[in-house]
Design an enzyme around this catalytic site. Structure first.
Site, PDB file in Angstrom:
ATOM      1  N   HIS A  19       0.830  -1.202   0.000  1.00  0.00           N
ATOM      2  CA  HIS A  19       0.000   0.000   0.000  1.00  0.00           C
ATOM      3  C   HIS A  19       0.864   1.252   0.000  1.00  0.00           C
ATOM      4  O   HIS A  19       0.610   2.203  -0.761  1.00  0.00           O
ATOM      5  CB  HIS A  19      -0.929  -0.004   1.217  1.00  0.00           C
ATOM      6  CG  HIS A  19      -1.913  -1.126   1.223  1.00  0.00           C
ATOM      7  ND1 HIS A  19      -3.168  -1.029   0.656  1.00  0.00           N
ATOM      8  CD2 HIS A  19      -1.827  -2.396   1.699  1.00  0.00           C
ATOM      9  CE1 HIS A  19      -3.816  -2.170   0.805  1.00  0.00           C
ATOM     10  NE2 HIS A  19      -3.014  -3.024   1.428  1.00  0.00           N
ATOM     11  N   GLU A  76       4.023  -4.555 -12.297  1.00  0.00           N
ATOM     12  CA  GLU A  76       5.389  -4.256 -12.724  1.00  0.00           C
ATOM     13  C   GLU A  76       5.912  -5.376 -13.622  1.00  0.00           C
ATOM     14  O   GLU A  76       6.562  -5.120 -14.641  1.00  0.00           O
ATOM     15  CB  GLU A  76       6.279  -4.073 -11.505  1.00  0.00           C
ATOM     16  CG  GLU A  76       5.872  -2.906 -10.622  1.00  0.00           C
ATOM     17  CD  GLU A  76       6.577  -2.861  -9.281  1.00  0.00           C
ATOM     18  OE1 GLU A  76       6.402  -1.874  -8.561  1.00  0.00           O
ATOM     19  OE2 GLU A  76       7.293  -3.831  -8.958  1.00  0.00           O
TER      20      GLU A  76
END
Length: 446
Positions: free
Chosen positions: A92, A359
């Site tokens: 987060h 990613e």
């Protein structure tokens, strides 16, 4: 095996000294005239006449002092309310940092409000040049649990009301226009009460679960397969909903490495270099389990393995020992700043279904994924259904890993998975989200 700390990392190939300077990471610093074009304000030293705004000087002072509460009025654009811990993990905070850096490049100052606890990543946030207001550990109190949010409400020690009161107290000296909340333990009760206290502040929520009501002006869910109607009954009318991997919060370094990574995958024959990463914390020590399971892969002695972990990971020492005794060339990278490079050089990744998935997709990196948290279940299933990853069952790790490994033993199969992954995330999601925030700010100030 060698321990590769990011503090000693060389400047990445192709990145200029100017781009890699302090100014690139600390926009309000004054490193000299070399990096004028990288900062939102004129750069200069005392002799040249520094023109950094007073608020920027205050921000720099607060960062360096590692303050807990601002002691003077401070103007910023965005405040983030987000936590990290050995229980919550680091994801987060990391994705909020990605968005904060994008906003900073647009000239918007950001501040973080975080709970002080083990693994809170406050030092990592400050190292990126942002102010952190650290709230003291809350006093435990009975929690009123509601709906399907039971397990996550425990993340707010003391309950939502106590957390809200401490947040408001932390920001009494701060003027800001946006509050961005990224916390599974926070819902419409916290947000509505905050809005009543700070009615001029707009609220954005970053969520993955679509399981609770929010009182916000903007909602972001970057998960694969998410649709706007999933939140239609969970946000107020007029809330802007941004969903799907087009808005994945991927750092600029991955976008910049994308082309080279995709070209490299054109010539792969079979997986020889493996990247293992289960976030910055990996409280379940899945990393060591996977490392041991890889020893059962045929020809594993010729593998090269890179492991990425955070300095706060509770099992880091155990993983270092396991890497020392492993039969293949293994390197453990701690708090590395070269994640994009390591992904580019990897032939396959073994990891979780968290934010790092996007990613990997951006760089076209085929994956073997494990569901290590309940909130990752949908993501893991979506990655498998889009043919960008094979799912490995943690309960039968060795057998499941061997089965998946056999399926990726050709360059053609790896390339197919790579192409599928690269179509899902192109790497500009953070820019799109930041643009929505900036436009909202401009609209508010007109």
């Amino acid at each position: 095996m060698m321990l590769d700390s990011s503090t000693g990392a060389e400047r990445p190939h192709g990145v200029s000294k100017c781009q890699y300077s302090r100014a690139a990471r600390f926009p309000w610093s004054c490193p000299g005239t070399e990096c004028k074009t990288l900062t939102p304000w004129k750069i200069g030293n005392a002799q040249n006449g520094c023109s950094v705004p007073s608020d920027a000087r205050r921000m720099k002072t607060l960062v360096e002092a590692s303050v807990r509460l601002p002691t003077m009025p401070l103007d910023v654009t965005v405040v983030f309310r987000v936590d990290a811990s050995t229980k919550i993990g680091s994801g987060h905070v990391m994705r909020c940092l990605t968005l904060a850096e994008e906003l900073a490049w647009g000239g918007r100052d950001c501040l973080f409000v975080c709970r002080a606890t083990s693994g809170d990543l406050a030092s990592a946030i400050r190292a990126r040049g942002f102010v952190v207001v650290s709230m003291e550990r809350a006093v435990t109190a009975p929690i009123q649990r509601t709906g399907s949010n039971e397990s996550y409400e425990d993340w707010l020690v003391g309950g939502w009301r106590q957390d809200l009161d401490q947040t408001l107290a932390s920001l009494v000296q701060v003027r800001f226009q946006w509050l961005i909340v990224d916390h599974y333990g926070i819902d419409h009760r916290w947000e509505t009460a905050f809005r009543a206290s700070r009615p001029s502040v707009r609220i954005a929520c970053i969520d993955d679960l679509a399981d609770r009501v929010h009182d916000c002006d903007l909602l972001l869910d970057q998960n694969l397969g998410r649709r706007p109607h999933d939140y239609a009954q969970l946000v107020p009318p007029g809330c802007k909903i941004l969903v799907g991997t087009s808005y994945a919060l991927v750092r600029s370094e991955f976008r910049e490495a994308r082309a080279a990574s995709l070209v490299r995958r054109q010539t792969l024959q079979r997986p020889r270099r493996v990247l293992i990463n289960f976030g910055g914390v990996d409280s379940g020590n899945v990393t060591e389990d996977v490392l041991d399971a890889l020893a059962h892969v045929p020809g594993s002695h010729s593998l090269r393995v890179d492991i990425v972990m955070g300095l706060a990971a509770p099992h880091l020492k155990a993983v270092l020992r396991a890497a020392d005794r492993s039969q293949f060339d293994t390197k453990v990278h701690v708090d590395t700043t070269r994640m994009a490079y390591l992904m580019t050089m990897a032939d396959v990744a073994v990891g979780a279904g968290g934010g790092t998935s996007w990613e990997r997709c951006c760089l076209g990196l085929p994956s073997l994924v494990l569901e290590i948290a309940l909130n990752q279940r949908d993501v893991v299933r979506q990655l498998a259904s889009h043919d960008v990853a094979y799912v490995v069952d943690q309960t039968s790790l060795v057998r499941s890993l061997l089965t998946a490994w056999k399926k990726i033993q050709s360059g053609e199969r790896l390339l197919e998975m790579s192409k599928n992954a690269s179509t899902l995330v192109v790497g500009n999601g953070a820019s799109l989200v930041a643009e929505s925030i900036i436009r909202g700010t401009a609209h508010e100030t007109r």
